[in-house]
Scaffold this motif. Structure first.
Motif, short mmCIF file in Angstrom:
data_model
loop_
_atom_site.label_atom_id
_atom_site.label_comp_id
_atom_site.label_asym_id
_atom_site.label_seq_id
_atom_site.Cartn_x
_atom_site.Cartn_y
_atom_site.Cartn_z
N GLU A 240 0.90 -1.23 0.01
CA GLU A 240 0.19 -0.02 0.18
C GLU A 240 0.93 1.24 -0.13
O GLU A 240 0.58 2.13 -0.65
CB GLU A 240 -1.00 -0.12 1.17
CG GLU A 240 -1.81 -1.29 1.40
CD GLU A 240 -2.74 -1.01 2.39
OE1 GLU A 240 -2.79 -0.11 3.14
OE2 GLU A 240 -3.60 -2.13 2.75
N GLU A 244 1.50 4.13 -3.29
CA GLU A 244 1.43 5.49 -2.99
C GLU A 244 2.44 6.40 -3.62
O GLU A 244 2.33 7.17 -4.09
CB GLU A 244 0.97 5.86 -1.60
CG GLU A 244 -0.31 5.50 -1.16
CD GLU A 244 -1.30 6.25 -1.94
OE1 GLU A 244 -1.24 7.62 -2.06
OE2 GLU A 244 -2.30 5.73 -2.28
N LYS A 247 2.52 6.08 -7.40
CA LYS A 247 1.69 7.14 -7.87
C LYS A 247 2.15 8.86 -7.87
O LYS A 247 2.13 9.28 -8.74
CB LYS A 247 0.35 7.35 -6.96
CG LYS A 247 -0.53 6.03 -7.19
CD LYS A 247 -1.84 6.44 -6.27
CE LYS A 247 -2.76 5.18 -6.24
NZ LYS A 247 -3.67 5.57 -5.23
N ILE A 308 2.98 10.96 3.28
CA ILE A 308 2.55 9.57 2.99
C ILE A 308 3.25 8.58 3.76
O ILE A 308 2.86 7.75 4.32
CB ILE A 308 3.20 9.43 1.51
CG1 ILE A 308 2.42 10.25 0.41
CG2 ILE A 308 3.11 7.92 1.00
CD1 ILE A 308 2.88 10.23 -0.99
#
Length: 329
Positions: A240, A244, A247, A308
């Protein structure tokens, strides 16, 4: 640009290259092309190990062959070599340290000086002072090696080491999913004593490239199969975070690996940090070129990355099994 032992690291930035262990060695000529490309890209800090490969065919064997073919490159490279293991366990006794350094020197066959030698792990059964005294008095002061570094050490060990000899670097794991050195005192200790941090696995053993999307992508027999954060029960959660970051890299128009390496570079001498030098492993020209491309990160982008990281907790240890017992930090 950082300097170690009076030599500049990275003529075009912080370009570096890790000659890491591979389960299946590639043809020498392919390795030579990658090594040549690394120098062309300004990646002149090469990090190898006595135990990267078999006794008959390891990173030192490769280096000896390379510098035999390209002797003009020997003075361009700052060579750091790890050793000090016996049967893949730390052994910092005077006898084993001598054996290890002498073996490395013999394998290089005079084609290249060992600029930096470091015991890969701290031997809990031998005082670090004893280990370092042998390296300093018998190898540094006699000119057989250039200097001494530490590897996978605690802040307490660093404090002991600097009282014995000059420490020219400390090699520790550092990446977007391994930031331990900022919470365990290692970064602060290195900064206090002006010791550069050599950051290994800056792309998280390949995980931060975004190319590993399931546990099955890791080949059978690969070391990462023993690492808890790659295990099936932890992989999904850690993915996960990686997704991120992938991206973010797409938005930045760079590869995830470039983002990961550039983030590590951005920490160098920031907010009281020590000099930080990443050493991503690379076996192909294409990967060397990719890794050596610096990506500028603005304050806003760095803040977004920090956000993040704070929103995820990486699960699983950096090492598993017996290897976990030899980690100090």
């Amino acid at each position: 640009m950082p300097e170690i032992l009076g030599k500049q690291i990275g003529s075009t930035g912080y370009g570096l290259m890790g000659l890491t262990w591979r389960p299946t060695p590639q043809p020498e000529e392919e390795s030579f092309k990658a090594m040549k490309a690394s120098l062309a890209a300004g990646c002149n800090f090469w990090n190898g190990g006595e135990f990267y490969g078999t006794p008959e065919n390891n990173s030192l064997t490769l280096l000896e062959h390379y510098f035999t073919k390209y002797p003009e490159d020997a003075d361009k490279v700052v060579l750091s070599i790890k050793g000090g293991l016996k049967d893949m366990h730390p052994d910092g006794s005077p006898e084993n340290v001598r054996r290890s350094v002498d073996t490395c020197l013999k394998l290089l066959n005079g084609k290249k000086k060992i600029d930096i030698f470091e015991c890969a792990r701290v031997d809990k059964n031998t005082p670090i002072e004893t280990t370092l005294k042998v390296l300093d008095e018998e190898y540094v002061k006699t000119g057989k090696i250039g200097g001494i570094a530490l590897s996978e050490v605690s802040a307490a060990t660093i404090e002991k080491a600097v009282k014995v000899t000059k420490i020219v670097a400390a090699e520790v794991e550092l990446s977007l999913w391994a930031t331990d050195i900022f919470s365990n005192g290692v970064a602060q200790s290195c900064a206090r004593h002006n010791i550069p941090v050599v950051a290994y696995s800056p792309i998280g053993r390949g995980m931060l490239t975004g190319q590993i999307t399931k546990p099955e992508d890791i080949p059978e027999g690969d070391f990462r199969r023993t690492v808890p954060r790659f295990s099936p029960e932890n992989f999904g959660k850690n993915l996960e975070l990686v997704n991120e970051l992938v991206k973010f890299a797409k938005q930045k128009n760079c590869t995830p690996a470039q983002l990961a390496i550039s983030w590590v570079k951005s920490l160098s001498k920031k907010d009281g940090n020590p000099e930080i030098i990443p050493i991503p492993g690379a076996t192909t020209v294409e990967r060397v070129v990719e890794n050596s491309k610096d990506v500028a990160l603005s304050k806003e982008e760095l803040a977004e990355i920090d956000s993040i990281l704070k929103s995820f907790t990486v699960v699983g240890g950096r090492y598993g099994g017996p290897a976990a017992l030899h980690i100090e930090g």
